[in-house]
Design an enzyme around this catalytic site. Structure first.
Site, PDB file in Angstrom:
ATOM      1  CG  HIS A 100      -1.841   1.140   1.388  1.00 48.79           C
ATOM      2  ND1 HIS A 100      -1.515   1.986   2.489  1.00 48.79           N
ATOM      3  CD2 HIS A 100      -3.050   1.713   0.694  1.00 48.79           C
ATOM      4  CE1 HIS A 100      -2.302   3.134   2.293  1.00 48.79           C
ATOM      5  NE2 HIS A 100      -3.225   2.986   1.258  1.00 48.79           N
ATOM      6  CG  ASN A 101      -0.243   5.150   0.492  1.00 50.44           C
ATOM      7  OD1 ASN A 101      -0.967   4.945  -0.467  1.00 50.44           O
ATOM      8  ND2 ASN A 101      -0.531   5.679   1.665  1.00 50.44           N
ATOM      9  CD  GLU A 130      -2.272   2.608  -3.233  1.00 56.79           C
ATOM     10  OE1 GLU A 130      -3.601   2.732  -3.277  1.00 56.79           O
ATOM     11  OE2 GLU A 130      -1.558   2.617  -2.191  1.00 56.79           O
ATOM     12  CG  ASP A 132      -1.329   7.022  -4.385  1.00 57.55           C
ATOM     13  OD1 ASP A 132      -1.840   5.864  -4.544  1.00 57.55           O
ATOM     14  OD2 ASP A 132      -1.668   7.443  -3.018  1.00 57.55           O
ATOM     15  CG  HIS A 145      -0.736  10.139   0.517  1.00 58.10           C
ATOM     16  ND1 HIS A 145      -1.147  10.068   1.696  1.00 58.10           N
ATOM     17  CD2 HIS A 145      -1.500   9.045  -0.001  1.00 58.10           C
ATOM     18  CE1 HIS A 145      -2.234   9.201   2.117  1.00 58.10           C
ATOM     19  NE2 HIS A 145      -2.375   8.505   0.970  1.00 58.10           N
ATOM     20  CD  GLU A 179      -5.079   6.373  -4.313  1.00 51.81           C
ATOM     21  OE1 GLU A 179      -4.830   7.355  -3.783  1.00 51.81           O
ATOM     22  OE2 GLU A 179      -5.279   5.169  -3.586  1.00 51.81           O
TER      23      GLU A 179
END
Length: 543
Positions: A100-101, A130, A132, A145, A179
Site C-alpha cells: 500500500h502506498n 500501488e 498514486d 500522496h 490510484e
C-alpha cells in the site's frame, strides 16, 4: 610432561580445519604411530579424528554442531524454499503479496516518496504495487500522496524502476494498482509510458485460454505486468448508471470514505482535514488509451455481495478499507466472493503514520490482495514475511482448499479439522544474540505467538539475565484449530523494565512450513534481514 599434539584434517573440509589436543607422553613410546625428537621437544602426530569418524560412520562434535545450525536442521521445511505449489490455478486462488502506498518511505502526511521503496518491495517478493498518479507540470504525471506534503516522483521513473526490478526475485506477474487522479490528457501520457517502457512485459491483450470466463493462472502470466485501474464500460454491459458510476469514481475516494467511517478517529492535523475535504471534489474520467491496458484487473466499486454475484465478473475486482472489510468479514458471502474474484483490502485513511492492521483477519476470509505499508516495521509485516516466505518467496501462495472450493463459505467449519492440532514447543536456548544498542547487558526472553483464523495466543519464557547465549528450557503448549492458515512468530526481547521490553530479533513462518523435532531457528532483524549467527534452538512436536 605435557605437550601439544597437532591434528590436521584435509584441506577445505567443512567440519574442521585443525584441532589442537593435549597429549601426555608416556614413558614407553614404542607403540606410538610416529615420533621424532627436535630441540628436546616431542612432536606427536595423531590420526585425524575426522578420518576416524568417517571410518566409524560417526560425527564429530564440531560436525554435529555445524549440522544443527545448517539449513538441513532449520525449522523451515527446505522443500518450501522453492516453488512447490500448483501454479496453474486462477489468480483468485492465491494470496498475493501486496503493498500500500508503495512509493512512501515514511508517513503519509510529510513522508518522502522514493523509487527505492519500489525496489525494496519487489525484492521482498511484493507482486502488487500501488501508484498514486496526479497531474504534474509540463504534462508529466507525478506520484505522491495527494493533498499532503509528501514529496513527488515522476510516474515515468516509477515505471522504469518496475521494468528493471519486476522479476528479479520472482517470475510471476506484477500488478500495478493505479490510484488514478490524472486528467485524460495526462492519462494518455501514462499509457504511452507504460507501453514504451514496459514493452513486451506489459499485458496488452487477453490470453487465449480454454476457460475464458476464469482468471488466468500465475504460470499463464509469467513475466507479465498487469494494470489495475477503472475501465470504460459499454452501457449495455451493466446498465448506463453502473457504467457512469465506475468511470467517475476513483479508488482514492473510497479511501476517503473509509477515513470518515473510522469511529473515534481523531484528526491529527488541519492538513489531514483539508485532504479529506478536497478528495470528495475531484472526479476522474478514464482515458480510452489507459482503459485499453486494463485486461484482467478492472477496478469496480463494491456495492454488495448480492450485486457482485449478479454483475461482477472474475476479471473485475474491488477495493475496500479495513473498517468496511472488518464489518463484512463475518459474512460467509465474503469467502464465496473471494473464490471467484480478487479483492483488495487497504489500511484505514486515519493511519496517517502509515501503521498497519493485522493481515491475518483478511487472509482468513480468502482476500488475495491484503495491502500493507511495507516501510512500516512490526508484527503485521513480520506476519506478511512469514506468509510469503512459503512457496519459494515468489509472492504467490496457494490458498487452503476450503477457501478455493466453490460453495464452501464458512471459515470456522471448513478450515477446522475434526479436532484441534496440539502443538508442543520447547524453547531450549539462544546463541550469539546481539548486544543491545544501549550497550547494557541483555536480559532476554522469548515470546511465541500463534496467529490463527479467530484469535492469537502468545506465551513467554522466563527472563535470563546478562547472557548472549541464554538457556531458557521452557515448554509451551498451543491448541491450533486452523493449521492450514495459522502463522507462528518467535521474537527474542530484551527486558528493559518491569513491564517494558524491546525487540532483539524475530522469525515468522507458516504452521505448515514448520518441521518437527530439534530445530535451529535463525533470527531476523526488525527490517527482516538475517542476523546470522544469532539463532534459537527449539523442539517442535504436534499431535
Amino acid at each position: 610432561m605435557m605437550e601439544w599434539g597437532h591434528v590436521t584434517t584435509p584441506a577445505g573440509d567443512w567440519s574442521q580445519n585443525c584441532l589442537f589436543v593435549p597429549i601426555r607422553i608416556p614413558s614407553v613410546i614404542h607403540d606410538l604411530p610416529r615420533w621424532c625428537h627436535a630441540s628436546q621437544t616431542t612432536v606427536l602426530t595423531l590420526p585425524s579424528p575426522l578420518h576416524a569418524a568417517r571410518t566409524d560412520r560417526a560425527m564429530t562434535f564440531e560436525g554435529f554442531h555445524r549440522y544443527m545450525e545448517s539449513k538441513d536442521c532449520s525449522v523451515l521445511d527446505q522443500r518450501h524454499t522453492v516453488v512447490y505449489q500448483d501454479m496453474d490455478q486462477p489468480l483468485c486462488h492465491y494470496f498475493i503479496s501486496t503493498s500500500h502506498n508503495t512509493y512512501l518511505t515514511g508517513d503519509q502526511l510529510v513522508g518522502k516518496s522514493h523509487l527505492d521503496a519500489y525496489v525494496s518491495a519487489l525484492r521482498k517478493g511484493c507482486r502488487c504495487l500501488e501508484i498514486d498518479c496526479w497531474d504534474g507540470p509540463n504534462t508529466e504525471p507525478v506520484v505522491y500522496h495527494g493533498y499532503t506534503l509528501t514529496t513527488k516522483i515522476l510516474f515515468r521513473d516509477v515505471v522504469s524502476t518496475v521494468e528493471q526490478h519486476a522479476f528479479e526475485v520472482s517470475p510471476y506477474p506484477v500488478i500495478l494498482s493505479l490510484e488514478n487522479h490524472c486528467c485524460q490528457e495526462q492519462q494518455v501520457v501514462m499509457a504511452q509510458y507504460l507501453i514504451s517502457i514496459l514493452g513486451e512485459k506489459l499485458l496488452k491483450t487477453p490470453l487465449d485460454l480454454p476457460t475464458s470466463g476464469e482468471l488466468p493462472s500465475p504460470n499463464d502470466l509469467k513475466y507479465k505486468v498487469l494494470i489495475k485501474n477503472k475501465k470504460i464500460r459499454a452501457p449495455n454491459e451493466a446498465g448506463e448508471e453502473a457504467a457512469s458510476r465506475d468511470a467517475d469514481e476513483s479508488e482514492e475516494e473510497e479511501e476517503g470514505e473509509e477515513g470518515e467511517e473510522d469511529e473515534g478517529s481523531a484528526e491529527p492535523s488541519k492538513l489531514w482535514s483539508l485532504r479529506k475535504q478536497k478528495k470528495k471534489v475531484k472526479k476522474v474520467m478514464v482515458a480510452e488509451a489507459l482503459s485499453n491496458l486494463v485486461i484482467y484487473t478492472q477496478s469496480v466499486k463494491f456495492t454488495s455481495f448480492s450485486h457482485a454475484r449478479l454483475h461482477q465478473t472474475p476479471h473485475q475486482n474491488t477495493s475496500m478499507g479495513e473498517k468496511k472489510a472488518h464489518k463484512l468479514a463475518r459474512a460467509s458471502d465474503f469467502i464465496l466472493h473471494n473464490q471467484r474474484c480478487l479483492s483488495r483490502i487497504y489500511p484505514a485513511g486515519s493511519r496517517t503514520s502509515s501503521s498497519n492492521y493485522n493481515p491475518q483477519e483478511f487472509w482468513s476470509i480468502g482476500s488475495q490482495l491484503v495491502a500493507l505499508n511495507f516501510q512500516s516495521l512490526g508484527l503485521p509485516m513480520d506476519l506478511n514475511g512469514g506468509r510469503f516466505q512459503d512457496n519459494g518467496r515468489c509472492g504467490y501462495v496457494l490458498k487452503p482448499a476450503a477457501l478455493r472450493r466453490s460453495g464452501q463459505g464458512n471459515s470456522a467449519s471448513s478450515l477446522q479439522g475434526p479436532r484441534p492440532t496440539q502443538l508442543l514447543l520447547k524453547v531450549i536456548s539462544g546463541s550469539h544474540l546481539p548486544v543491545p544498542r544501549s550497550g547494557k547487558t541483555l536480559d532476554s526472553f522469548v515470546r511465541v505467538e500463534v496467529h490463527g483464523v479467530h484469535s492469537a495466543c502468545r506465551k513467554n519464557t522466563d527472563t535470563v539475565k546478562n547472557s548472549l547465549s541464554p538457556c531458557w528450557d521452557a515448554s509451551m503448549n498451543f491448541s491450533v484449530s486452523d493449521p492450514e492458515l495459522s502463522l507462528l512468530r518467535f521474537s527474542v526481547r530484551d527486558q528493559t523494565g518491569l513491564l517494558s521490553s524491546e525487540l532483539v530479533g524475530q522469525y515468522s513462518l507458516a504452521f505448515g512450513s514448520m518441521k518437527r523435532g530439534y530445530r535451529w531457528l535463525p533470527l531476523l532483524s526488525r527490517e527482516g534481514f538475517s542476523m546470522d549467527p544469532a539463532s534459537l534452538f527449539v523442539f517442535v512436536w504436534c499431535s
